[in-house]
Design a protein around this motif. Structure first.
Motif, PDB file in Angstrom:
ATOM      1  N   ARG A  56       0.832  -1.211   0.000  1.00  0.00           N
ATOM      2  CA  ARG A  56       0.000   0.000   0.000  1.00  0.00           C
ATOM      3  C   ARG A  56       0.865   1.259   0.000  1.00  0.00           C
ATOM      4  O   ARG A  56       0.592   2.205  -0.732  1.00  0.00           O
ATOM      5  CB  ARG A  56      -0.912   0.021   1.220  1.00  0.00           C
ATOM      6  N   ALA A  57       1.904   1.265   0.831  1.00  0.00           N
ATOM      7  CA  ALA A  57       2.777   2.439   0.906  1.00  0.00           C
ATOM      8  C   ALA A  57       3.459   2.679  -0.434  1.00  0.00           C
ATOM      9  O   ALA A  57       3.544   3.827  -0.906  1.00  0.00           O
ATOM     10  CB  ALA A  57       3.815   2.260   2.014  1.00  0.00           C
ATOM     11  N   ARG A  58       3.923   1.611  -1.082  1.00  0.00           N
ATOM     12  CA  ARG A  58       4.575   1.756  -2.384  1.00  0.00           C
ATOM     13  C   ARG A  58       3.600   2.285  -3.422  1.00  0.00           C
ATOM     14  O   ARG A  58       3.939   3.154  -4.221  1.00  0.00           O
ATOM     15  CB  ARG A  58       5.140   0.409  -2.812  1.00  0.00           C
ATOM     16  N   LEU A  59       2.361   1.790  -3.415  1.00  0.00           N
ATOM     17  CA  LEU A  59       1.363   2.272  -4.366  1.00  0.00           C
ATOM     18  C   LEU A  59       1.052   3.747  -4.124  1.00  0.00           C
ATOM     19  O   LEU A  59       0.899   4.518  -5.077  1.00  0.00           O
ATOM     20  CB  LEU A  59       0.082   1.433  -4.276  1.00  0.00           C
ATOM     21  N   ARG A  60       0.959   4.149  -2.844  1.00  0.00           N
ATOM     22  CA  ARG A  60       0.715   5.565  -2.542  1.00  0.00           C
ATOM     23  C   ARG A  60       1.869   6.431  -3.017  1.00  0.00           C
ATOM     24  O   ARG A  60       1.663   7.491  -3.600  1.00  0.00           O
ATOM     25  CB  ARG A  60       0.494   5.761  -1.043  1.00  0.00           C
ATOM     26  N   GLU A  61       3.112   5.970  -2.802  1.00  0.00           N
ATOM     27  CA  GLU A  61       4.279   6.727  -3.254  1.00  0.00           C
ATOM     28  C   GLU A  61       4.289   6.850  -4.772  1.00  0.00           C
ATOM     29  O   GLU A  61       4.554   7.930  -5.306  1.00  0.00           O
ATOM     30  CB  GLU A  61       5.563   6.031  -2.790  1.00  0.00           C
ATOM     31  N   ASP A  62       4.017   5.743  -5.455  1.00  0.00           N
ATOM     32  CA  ASP A  62       3.994   5.772  -6.917  1.00  0.00           C
ATOM     33  C   ASP A  62       2.912   6.715  -7.435  1.00  0.00           C
ATOM     34  O   ASP A  62       3.132   7.463  -8.382  1.00  0.00           O
ATOM     35  CB  ASP A  62       3.776   4.371  -7.486  1.00  0.00           C
ATOM     36  N   ALA A  63       1.729   6.679  -6.807  1.00  0.00           N
ATOM     37  CA  ALA A  63       0.642   7.571  -7.222  1.00  0.00           C
ATOM     38  C   ALA A  63       1.024   9.022  -6.964  1.00  0.00           C
ATOM     39  O   ALA A  63       0.772   9.903  -7.809  1.00  0.00           O
ATOM     40  CB  ALA A  63      -0.648   7.223  -6.485  1.00  0.00           C
ATOM     41  N   ALA A  64       1.659   9.307  -5.843  1.00  0.00           N
ATOM     42  CA  ALA A  64       2.080  10.666  -5.543  1.00  0.00           C
ATOM     43  C   ALA A  64       3.138  11.128  -6.533  1.00  0.00           C
ATOM     44  O   ALA A  64       3.122  12.292  -6.987  1.00  0.00           O
ATOM     45  CB  ALA A  64       2.609  10.748  -4.119  1.00  0.00           C
ATOM     46  N   ASP A  65       4.061  10.252  -6.901  1.00  0.00           N
ATOM     47  CA  ASP A  65       5.077  10.589  -7.892  1.00  0.00           C
ATOM     48  C   ASP A  65       4.442  10.923  -9.233  1.00  0.00           C
ATOM     49  O   ASP A  65       4.795  11.889  -9.886  1.00  0.00           O
ATOM     50  CB  ASP A  65       6.079   9.441  -8.070  1.00  0.00           C
ATOM     51  N   ARG A  66       3.475  10.097  -9.641  1.00  0.00           N
ATOM     52  CA  ARG A  66       2.814  10.340 -10.921  1.00  0.00           C
ATOM     53  C   ARG A  66       2.027  11.645 -10.877  1.00  0.00           C
ATOM     54  O   ARG A  66       2.026  12.407 -11.826  1.00  0.00           O
ATOM     55  CB  ARG A  66       1.888   9.177 -11.270  1.00  0.00           C
ATOM     56  N   ASP A  67       1.337  11.907  -9.771  1.00  0.00           N
ATOM     57  CA  ASP A  67       0.580  13.143  -9.643  1.00  0.00           C
ATOM     58  C   ASP A  67       1.512  14.345  -9.667  1.00  0.00           C
ATOM     59  O   ASP A  67       1.190  15.374 -10.249  1.00  0.00           O
ATOM     60  CB  ASP A  67      -0.240  13.161  -8.343  1.00  0.00           C
ATOM     61  N   GLY A  68       2.678  14.219  -9.052  1.00  0.00           N
ATOM     62  CA  GLY A  68       3.656  15.299  -9.044  1.00  0.00           C
ATOM     63  C   GLY A  68       4.187  15.599 -10.430  1.00  0.00           C
ATOM     64  O   GLY A  68       4.433  16.748 -10.793  1.00  0.00           O
TER      65      GLY A  68
END
Length: 112
Positions: A97-109
């Motif tokens: 879950r943490a990795r998916l949140r980080e990846d989503a935040a990176d993509r949003d950024g």
């Protein structure tokens, strides 16, 4: 080629490009997060089912053998108990879950 034929070719190419773009365009951030959340939910459910199935198989296989040693490359290890297995699965789910949140935040950024 006349101007009319050129215009028709241009319009046909533009329409084909728009349709192709609609099919191959990446999803929006919200759509991607929703898709990922659905997939994580499915993975969580499958892992939970797999955990309980494995737990039941272990109970059947090792009934009455608490602390049974399993031979292996490092001289044998003690099988973990149910709580330890459950905790390992829970920690793994949290890391995913943490990795998916980080990846989503990176993509949003990058997209924002």
């Amino acid at each position: 080629m006349s101007n009319r034929e050129r215009l028709g070719t241009f319009v046909l190419g533009a329409v084909a490009g728009i349709v192709t773009g609609m099919f191959f365009a990446p999803r929006s951030g919200r759509e991607l997060r929703n898709l990922l959340a659905d997939r994580v939910g499915e993975m969580r459910e499958r892992s939970r089912e797999g955990y309980f199935e494995a737990q039941e198989r272990m109970r059947e296989r090792f009934a009455g053998r608490a602390g049974h040693r399993v031979s292996g490359g490092n001289g044998g290890t003690t099988l973990p108990d149910e709580e330890e297995l459950y905790e390992r699965v829970r920690r793994t789910q949290e890391r995913i879950r943490a990795r998916l949140r980080e990846d989503a935040a990176d993509r949003d950024g990058r997209s924002g």
